[in-house]
Design a protein around this motif. Structure first.
Motif, PDB file in Angstrom:
ATOM      1  N   ILE A   5       0.870  -1.175   0.000  1.00 60.52           N
ATOM      2  CA  ILE A   5       0.000   0.000   0.000  1.00 60.52           C
ATOM      3  C   ILE A   5       0.907   1.225   0.000  1.00 60.52           C
ATOM      4  O   ILE A   5       1.812   1.332   0.831  1.00 60.52           O
ATOM      5  CB  ILE A   5      -0.910   0.031   1.245  1.00 60.52           C
ATOM      6  N   ARG A   6       0.663   2.126  -0.929  1.00 57.98           N
ATOM      7  CA  ARG A   6       1.511   3.315  -1.030  1.00 57.98           C
ATOM      8  C   ARG A   6       0.713   4.481  -1.595  1.00 57.98           C
ATOM      9  O   ARG A   6      -0.382   4.295  -2.125  1.00 57.98           O
ATOM     10  CB  ARG A   6       2.729   3.025  -1.906  1.00 57.98           C
ATOM     11  N   GLY A  60       3.676  -5.590  -9.112  1.00 61.99           N
ATOM     12  CA  GLY A  60       3.768  -4.489 -10.053  1.00 61.99           C
ATOM     13  C   GLY A  60       2.453  -4.068 -10.684  1.00 61.99           C
ATOM     14  O   GLY A  60       2.421  -3.180 -11.524  1.00 61.99           O
ATOM     15  N   LYS A  61       1.336  -4.670 -10.259  1.00 62.10           N
ATOM     16  CA  LYS A  61       0.026  -4.349 -10.834  1.00 62.10           C
ATOM     17  C   LYS A  61      -0.862  -3.725  -9.763  1.00 62.10           C
ATOM     18  O   LYS A  61      -0.917  -4.204  -8.626  1.00 62.10           O
ATOM     19  CB  LYS A  61      -0.628  -5.618 -11.380  1.00 62.10           C
ATOM     20  N   LEU A  62      -1.577  -2.660 -10.136  1.00 62.56           N
ATOM     21  CA  LEU A  62      -2.505  -2.021  -9.203  1.00 62.56           C
ATOM     22  C   LEU A  62      -3.756  -2.880  -9.062  1.00 62.56           C
ATOM     23  O   LEU A  62      -4.372  -3.254 -10.065  1.00 62.56           O
ATOM     24  CB  LEU A  62      -2.883  -0.622  -9.685  1.00 62.56           C
ATOM     25  N   ILE A  63      -4.116  -3.166  -7.817  1.00 63.88           N
ATOM     26  CA  ILE A  63      -5.279  -4.018  -7.554  1.00 63.88           C
ATOM     27  C   ILE A  63      -6.339  -3.316  -6.713  1.00 63.88           C
ATOM     28  O   ILE A  63      -7.383  -3.886  -6.437  1.00 63.88           O
ATOM     29  CB  ILE A  63      -4.859  -5.335  -6.881  1.00 63.88           C
ATOM     30  N   GLY A  64      -6.061  -2.087  -6.301  1.00 65.37           N
ATOM     31  CA  GLY A  64      -7.031  -1.350  -5.507  1.00 65.37           C
ATOM     32  C   GLY A  64      -6.579   0.074  -5.281  1.00 65.37           C
ATOM     33  O   GLY A  64      -5.421   0.421  -5.528  1.00 65.37           O
ATOM     34  N   PHE A  65      -7.523   0.894  -4.819  1.00 66.14           N
ATOM     35  CA  PHE A  65      -7.190   2.277  -4.496  1.00 66.14           C
ATOM     36  C   PHE A  65      -8.170   2.807  -3.455  1.00 66.14           C
ATOM     37  O   PHE A  65      -9.261   2.263  -3.264  1.00 66.14           O
ATOM     38  CB  PHE A  65      -7.201   3.168  -5.741  1.00 66.14           C
ATOM     39  N   ALA A  66      -7.751   3.857  -2.785  1.00 67.01           N
ATOM     40  CA  ALA A  66      -8.603   4.584  -1.851  1.00 67.01           C
ATOM     41  C   ALA A  66      -8.319   6.067  -2.032  1.00 67.01           C
ATOM     42  O   ALA A  66      -7.177   6.458  -2.276  1.00 67.01           O
ATOM     43  CB  ALA A  66      -8.330   4.153  -0.418  1.00 67.01           C
ATOM     44  N   THR A  89     -10.004  -4.880  -6.648  1.00 67.72           N
ATOM     45  CA  THR A  89     -10.496  -5.777  -7.691  1.00 67.72           C
ATOM     46  C   THR A  89     -11.051  -7.057  -7.069  1.00 67.72           C
ATOM     47  O   THR A  89     -10.637  -7.476  -5.983  1.00 67.72           O
ATOM     48  CB  THR A  89      -9.388  -6.116  -8.708  1.00 67.72           C
ATOM     49  N   GLU A  90     -11.977  -7.656  -7.780  1.00 67.33           N
ATOM     50  CA  GLU A  90     -12.721  -8.822  -7.275  1.00 67.33           C
ATOM     51  C   GLU A  90     -11.827  -9.917  -6.694  1.00 67.33           C
ATOM     52  O   GLU A  90     -12.121 -10.469  -5.638  1.00 67.33           O
ATOM     53  CB  GLU A  90     -13.583  -9.392  -8.412  1.00 67.33           C
ATOM     54  N   THR A  97      -6.482  -6.753   1.700  1.00 68.12           N
ATOM     55  CA  THR A  97      -6.168  -5.545   0.932  1.00 68.12           C
ATOM     56  C   THR A  97      -7.054  -4.378   1.339  1.00 68.12           C
ATOM     57  O   THR A  97      -6.565  -3.260   1.564  1.00 68.12           O
ATOM     58  CB  THR A  97      -6.282  -5.810  -0.577  1.00 68.12           C
ATOM     59  N   GLU A  98      -8.348  -4.605   1.438  1.00 66.19           N
ATOM     60  CA  GLU A  98      -9.268  -3.531   1.825  1.00 66.19           C
ATOM     61  C   GLU A  98      -8.928  -2.993   3.213  1.00 66.19           C
ATOM     62  O   GLU A  98      -8.914  -1.777   3.420  1.00 66.19           O
ATOM     63  CB  GLU A  98     -10.709  -4.040   1.814  1.00 66.19           C
ATOM     64  N   SER A  99      -8.663  -3.893   4.133  1.00 68.14           N
ATOM     65  CA  SER A  99      -8.310  -3.478   5.499  1.00 68.14           C
ATOM     66  C   SER A  99      -7.040  -2.646   5.515  1.00 68.14           C
ATOM     67  O   SER A  99      -6.948  -1.644   6.233  1.00 68.14           O
ATOM     68  CB  SER A  99      -8.121  -4.701   6.398  1.00 68.14           C
ATOM     69  N   HIS A 100      -6.062  -3.034   4.702  1.00 60.95           N
ATOM     70  CA  HIS A 100      -4.803  -2.290   4.651  1.00 60.95           C
ATOM     71  C   HIS A 100      -4.986  -0.917   4.008  1.00 60.95           C
ATOM     72  O   HIS A 100      -4.383   0.069   4.470  1.00 60.95           O
ATOM     73  CB  HIS A 100      -3.734  -3.088   3.919  1.00 60.95           C
ATOM     74  N   LEU A 101      -5.785  -0.827   2.971  1.00 65.10           N
ATOM     75  CA  LEU A 101      -6.073   0.477   2.365  1.00 65.10           C
ATOM     76  C   LEU A 101      -6.799   1.379   3.367  1.00 65.10           C
ATOM     77  O   LEU A 101      -6.476   2.561   3.514  1.00 65.10           O
ATOM     78  CB  LEU A 101      -6.928   0.321   1.103  1.00 65.10           C
ATOM     79  N   PHE A 102      -7.779   0.825   4.056  1.00 66.00           N
ATOM     80  CA  PHE A 102      -8.521   1.576   5.062  1.00 66.00           C
ATOM     81  C   PHE A 102      -7.568   2.074   6.152  1.00 66.00           C
ATOM     82  O   PHE A 102      -7.612   3.242   6.538  1.00 66.00           O
ATOM     83  CB  PHE A 102      -9.618   0.697   5.664  1.00 66.00           C
ATOM     84  N   ALA A 103      -6.715   1.183   6.628  1.00 66.18           N
ATOM     85  CA  ALA A 103      -5.760   1.545   7.684  1.00 66.18           C
ATOM     86  C   ALA A 103      -4.823   2.656   7.224  1.00 66.18           C
ATOM     87  O   ALA A 103      -4.475   3.547   8.004  1.00 66.18           O
ATOM     88  CB  ALA A 103      -4.969   0.325   8.130  1.00 66.18           C
ATOM     89  N   ARG A 104      -4.411   2.608   5.956  1.00 59.33           N
ATOM     90  CA  ARG A 104      -3.511   3.656   5.442  1.00 59.33           C
ATOM     91  C   ARG A 104      -4.227   5.002   5.407  1.00 59.33           C
ATOM     92  O   ARG A 104      -3.638   6.035   5.734  1.00 59.33           O
ATOM     93  CB  ARG A 104      -2.990   3.278   4.049  1.00 59.33           C
ATOM     94  N   CYS A 105      -5.498   5.011   5.035  1.00 60.87           N
ATOM     95  CA  CYS A 105      -6.281   6.247   5.050  1.00 60.87           C
ATOM     96  C   CYS A 105      -6.434   6.775   6.484  1.00 60.87           C
ATOM     97  O   CYS A 105      -6.296   7.977   6.735  1.00 60.87           O
ATOM     98  CB  CYS A 105      -7.662   6.015   4.444  1.00 60.87           C
ATOM     99  N   GLN A 106      -6.690   5.878   7.397  1.00 61.82           N
ATOM    100  CA  GLN A 106      -6.827   6.245   8.804  1.00 61.82           C
ATOM    101  C   GLN A 106      -5.502   6.797   9.342  1.00 61.82           C
ATOM    102  O   GLN A 106      -5.473   7.807  10.050  1.00 61.82           O
ATOM    103  CB  GLN A 106      -7.269   5.013   9.592  1.00 61.82           C
ATOM    104  N   GLN A 107      -4.404   6.159   8.982  1.00 60.79           N
ATOM    105  CA  GLN A 107      -3.078   6.608   9.398  1.00 60.79           C
ATOM    106  C   GLN A 107      -2.778   8.005   8.846  1.00 60.79           C
ATOM    107  O   GLN A 107      -2.289   8.872   9.567  1.00 60.79           O
ATOM    108  CB  GLN A 107      -2.023   5.612   8.909  1.00 60.79           C
ATOM    109  N   TYR A 108      -3.074   8.218   7.568  1.00 60.28           N
ATOM    110  CA  TYR A 108      -2.853   9.523   6.945  1.00 60.28           C
ATOM    111  C   TYR A 108      -3.656  10.598   7.681  1.00 60.28           C
ATOM    112  O   TYR A 108      -3.145  11.687   7.976  1.00 60.28           O
ATOM    113  CB  TYR A 108      -3.247   9.478   5.467  1.00 60.28           C
ATOM    114  N   THR A 109      -4.901  10.298   7.977  1.00 61.55           N
ATOM    115  CA  THR A 109      -5.770  11.235   8.685  1.00 61.55           C
ATOM    116  C   THR A 109      -5.149  11.631  10.018  1.00 61.55           C
ATOM    117  O   THR A 109      -5.083  12.818  10.365  1.00 61.55           O
ATOM    118  CB  THR A 109      -7.167  10.604   8.886  1.00 61.55           C
TER     119      THR A 109
END
Length: 149
Positions: A5-6, A60-66, A89-90, A97-109
């Motif tokens: 996640i980046r 090397g492939k994008l599989i999700g975003f927030a 992605t499905e 992955t979803e949990s990690h993206l959510f956590a990164r958004c929470q961390q940024y906040t």
């Protein structure tokens, strides 16, 4: 290789545009605003003046975003983040992955001194609601409305 996640980078423009197409058209069945409009949005987010965007990458492939957008709370007199999008992605939806993206958004906040992060999800998106409940999020007391501009 693990999922990474980046923050979004300028070289993500084309693959992120394609991923956002899957989200807007494929997942939500909404009309596509066009590559140019989406790429302008991504570029504005890269500057982090209106918000921030994160991607999930595997091999090397994008599989999700927030996506986080910035606004202010009159009640708190502080900046807040609105998590406008969380999409994976499905093939990767049942993993972390979803949990990690959510956590990164929470961390940024938190790291940027925002009072809180909020978001909405479709009433019919029970899977997302289960994810947010599992992650310890609390349902709000406000009723959500919208109107066409």
């Amino acid at each position: 290789m693990p999922i990474h996640i980046r923050e979004t980078r300028s070289d993500d423009l084309k693959p992120l545009t394609a991923l956002m197409h899957d989200y807007v058209v494929g997942f939500y069945n909404n009309p596509w605003p066009g590559d140019q409009a989406i790429q302008l949005l991504i570029n504005n987010l890269l500057e982090q003046q209106i918000g921030a965007q994160f991607v999930a990458e595997k091999d090397g492939k994008l599989i999700g975003f927030a996506t986080l957008f910035f606004t202010y709370s009159t009640m708190k007199a502080e900046r807040v983040t609105i998590m406008n999008d969380l999409f994976v992605t499905e093939a990767f939806r049942e993993g972390e992955t979803e949990s990690h993206l959510f956590a990164r958004c929470q961390q940024y906040t938190h790291e940027h001194g925002c009072a809180y992060m909020s978001w909405i999800t479709a009433v019919t998106n029970e899977r997302a609601q289960q994810l947010f409940d599992r992650l310890g999020a609390k349902r709000g007391n406000w009723v959500n409305y919208s109107i066409q501009g």
